[in-house]
Design a protein around this motif. Structure first.
Motif, PDB file in Angstrom:
ATOM      1  N   UNK A  41      22.794  61.129  20.392  1.00 42.90           N
ATOM      2  CA  UNK A  41      23.421  61.062  21.724  1.00 42.90           C
ATOM      3  C   UNK A  41      22.950  59.779  22.392  1.00 42.90           C
ATOM      4  N   UNK A  42      23.894  58.969  22.835  1.00 39.27           N
ATOM      5  CA  UNK A  42      23.550  57.752  23.559  1.00 39.27           C
ATOM      6  C   UNK A  42      23.268  58.085  25.016  1.00 39.27           C
ATOM      7  N   UNK A  43      22.236  57.477  25.581  1.00 36.43           N
ATOM      8  CA  UNK A  43      22.057  57.551  27.031  1.00 36.43           C
ATOM      9  C   UNK A  43      23.092  56.612  27.669  1.00 36.43           C
ATOM     10  N   UNK A  44      23.292  56.748  28.978  1.00 33.88           N
ATOM     11  CA  UNK A  44      24.208  55.809  29.662  1.00 33.88           C
ATOM     12  C   UNK A  44      23.710  54.379  29.513  1.00 33.88           C
ATOM     13  N   UNK A  45      22.380  54.219  29.549  1.00 33.56           N
ATOM     14  CA  UNK A  45      21.810  52.876  29.422  1.00 33.56           C
ATOM     15  C   UNK A  45      22.135  52.285  28.043  1.00 33.56           C
ATOM     16  N   UNK A  46      21.961  53.107  27.002  1.00 35.37           N
ATOM     17  CA  UNK A  46      22.246  52.619  25.640  1.00 35.37           C
ATOM     18  C   UNK A  46      23.736  52.299  25.473  1.00 35.37           C
ATOM     19  N   UNK A  47      24.596  53.189  25.982  1.00 36.07           N
ATOM     20  CA  UNK A  47      26.042  52.940  25.864  1.00 36.07           C
ATOM     21  C   UNK A  47      26.407  51.664  26.619  1.00 36.07           C
ATOM     22  N   UNK A  48      25.818  51.475  27.799  1.00 38.87           N
ATOM     23  CA  UNK A  48      26.082  50.279  28.596  1.00 38.87           C
ATOM     24  C   UNK A  48      25.625  49.025  27.889  1.00 38.87           C
ATOM     25  N   UNK A  49      24.463  49.096  27.235  1.00 36.59           N
ATOM     26  CA  UNK A  49      23.937  47.934  26.513  1.00 36.59           C
ATOM     27  C   UNK A  49      24.797  47.635  25.278  1.00 36.59           C
ATOM     28  N   UNK A  50      25.165  48.683  24.556  1.00 40.43           N
ATOM     29  CA  UNK A  50      25.963  48.489  23.344  1.00 40.43           C
ATOM     30  C   UNK A  50      27.286  47.799  23.678  1.00 40.43           C
ATOM     31  N   UNK A  51      27.904  48.208  24.787  1.00 44.20           N
ATOM     32  CA  UNK A  51      29.215  47.670  25.156  1.00 44.20           C
ATOM     33  C   UNK A  51      29.125  46.615  26.266  1.00 44.20           C
ATOM     34  N   UNK A  52      27.942  45.968  26.392  1.00 42.95           N
ATOM     35  CA  UNK A  52      27.729  44.986  27.468  1.00 42.95           C
ATOM     36  C   UNK A  52      28.788  43.879  27.461  1.00 42.95           C
ATOM     37  N   UNK A  53      29.305  43.545  26.282  1.00 43.96           N
ATOM     38  CA  UNK A  53      30.324  42.496  26.179  1.00 43.96           C
ATOM     39  C   UNK A  53      31.572  42.855  27.001  1.00 43.96           C
ATOM     40  N   UNK A  61      33.144  51.256  33.069  1.00 45.14           N
ATOM     41  CA  UNK A  61      32.471  52.464  33.572  1.00 45.14           C
ATOM     42  C   UNK A  61      32.923  53.711  32.836  1.00 45.14           C
ATOM     43  N   UNK A  62      34.228  53.805  32.649  1.00 47.71           N
ATOM     44  CA  UNK A  62      34.819  54.939  31.914  1.00 47.71           C
ATOM     45  C   UNK A  62      34.299  54.956  30.470  1.00 47.71           C
ATOM     46  N   UNK A  63      34.199  53.770  29.867  1.00 46.61           N
ATOM     47  CA  UNK A  63      33.737  53.661  28.481  1.00 46.61           C
ATOM     48  C   UNK A  63      32.284  54.122  28.340  1.00 46.61           C
ATOM     49  N   UNK A  64      31.443  53.705  29.276  1.00 47.05           N
ATOM     50  CA  UNK A  64      30.027  54.084  29.232  1.00 47.05           C
ATOM     51  C   UNK A  64      29.880  55.596  29.440  1.00 47.05           C
ATOM     52  N   UNK A 125      28.193  42.941  13.450  1.00 47.81           N
ATOM     53  CA  UNK A 125      27.840  44.066  12.567  1.00 47.81           C
ATOM     54  C   UNK A 125      26.321  44.158  12.416  1.00 47.81           C
ATOM     55  N   UNK A 126      25.674  43.027  12.230  1.00 40.78           N
ATOM     56  CA  UNK A 126      24.208  43.032  12.083  1.00 40.78           C
ATOM     57  C   UNK A 126      23.532  43.420  13.393  1.00 40.78           C
ATOM     58  N   UNK A 127      24.027  42.875  14.504  1.00 32.22           N
ATOM     59  CA  UNK A 127      23.446  43.204  15.817  1.00 32.22           C
ATOM     60  C   UNK A 127      23.592  44.704  16.081  1.00 32.22           C
ATOM     61  N   UNK A 128      24.781  45.239  15.838  1.00 30.29           N
ATOM     62  CA  UNK A 128      25.055  46.661  16.124  1.00 30.29           C
ATOM     63  C   UNK A 128      24.277  47.574  15.173  1.00 30.29           C
ATOM     64  N   UNK A 129      24.168  47.192  13.892  1.00 32.89           N
ATOM     65  CA  UNK A 129      23.383  47.986  12.931  1.00 32.89           C
ATOM     66  C   UNK A 129      21.929  48.051  13.377  1.00 32.89           C
ATOM     67  N   UNK A 130      21.397  46.912  13.800  1.00 34.54           N
ATOM     68  CA  UNK A 130      19.989  46.870  14.219  1.00 34.54           C
ATOM     69  C   UNK A 130      19.765  47.545  15.567  1.00 34.54           C
ATOM     70  N   UNK A 131      20.827  47.660  16.362  1.00 37.76           N
ATOM     71  CA  UNK A 131      20.739  48.372  17.644  1.00 37.76           C
ATOM     72  C   UNK A 131      20.461  49.855  17.393  1.00 37.76           C
ATOM     73  N   UNK A 132      21.061  50.402  16.346  1.00 37.81           N
ATOM     74  CA  UNK A 132      20.992  51.854  16.105  1.00 37.81           C
ATOM     75  C   UNK A 132      20.002  52.276  15.027  1.00 37.81           C
ATOM     76  N   UNK A 133      19.649  51.365  14.128  1.00 39.66           N
ATOM     77  CA  UNK A 133      18.822  51.762  12.980  1.00 39.66           C
ATOM     78  C   UNK A 133      17.646  50.825  12.797  1.00 39.66           C
ATOM     79  N   UNK A 134      16.498  51.411  12.424  1.00 38.94           N
ATOM     80  CA  UNK A 134      15.351  50.598  12.011  1.00 38.94           C
ATOM     81  C   UNK A 134      15.479  50.327  10.509  1.00 38.94           C
ATOM     82  N   UNK A 135      14.720  49.374  10.017  1.00 39.98           N
ATOM     83  CA  UNK A 135      14.817  48.987   8.598  1.00 39.98           C
ATOM     84  C   UNK A 135      14.558  50.188   7.685  1.00 39.98           C
ATOM     85  N   UNK A 136      13.644  51.074   8.087  1.00 40.29           N
ATOM     86  CA  UNK A 136      13.293  52.212   7.215  1.00 40.29           C
ATOM     87  C   UNK A 136      14.405  53.270   7.170  1.00 40.29           C
ATOM     88  N   UNK A 137      15.414  53.148   8.049  1.00 40.90           N
ATOM     89  CA  UNK A 137      16.539  54.109   8.050  1.00 40.90           C
ATOM     90  C   UNK A 137      17.744  53.577   7.267  1.00 40.90           C
TER      91      UNK A 137
END
Ligand code: CMP
Length: 139
Positions: A41-53, A61-64, A125-137
């Motif tokens: 589950x994304x927090x509002x902060x995480x959703x806002x950061x992911x879609x900051x562009x 606002x609706x997207x977040x 793709x690399x930025x978004x992958x690293x946003x959600x996953x650590x290397x060990x995942x």
């Protein structure tokens, strides 16, 4: 890994209405290998950061709100030409314009609730992958 990976999220309405498995089937049947995957589950902060562009767009606002309203399935997918091929598989942002055989044609509800996200470039793709996953995942 450039050109070989993309990042996707199965969005909250698709997870909630039980289409996660069908979407994952389409992804695998179209030649993608799952390198990482989790329900979160994304927090509002995480959703806002992911879609900051998109922060200046009228729908931000609706997207977040929507992206943080329930769990999503985040995944890293591998395939030659992954970004372009996955965007072809998900189809147009607006399901009314999505081609037959695409994930959005089959499962999206609207331009906003469009079932699935796909990275728009190798760099993102690399930025978004690293946003959600650590290397060990990542496998
Ligand atoms: P996605 O591919 O995840 O990238 C940005 C998201 O913003 C998009 O999918 C949609 O969920 C959302 N979006 C794009 N355009 C609109 C719009 N016109 N109205 C509402 N939401 C939109």
């Amino acid at each position: 890994m450039a050109n070989n990976i993309t990042f996707t999220m199965i969005k909250p309405e698709a997870v909630a209405n039980g289409t996660t498995g069908k979407i994952i089937d389409m992804i695998i049947e179209n030649g993608f290998t799952i390198k990482a995957m989790k329900l979160k589950q994304l927090s509002k902060e995480e959703a806002g950061e992911f879609y900051a562009v998109h922060s200046e767009r009228p729908f931000y606002g609706e997207l977040v709100d929507y992206m943080s309203e329930g769990p999503i399935v985040a995944a890293i997918l591998e395939k030659d030409n992954a970004v372009e091929d996955f965007r072809a598989l998900i189809g147009s942002t607006d399901p009314a314009e999505a081609a037959e055989g695409t994930i959005r044609k089959a499962y999206a509800e609207s331009k906003a609730k469009n079932a699935c996200h796909g990275s728009d470039s190798d760099e993102n793709a690399l930025i978004e992958a690293n946003f959600h996953f650590s290397a060990s995942e990542m496998f």
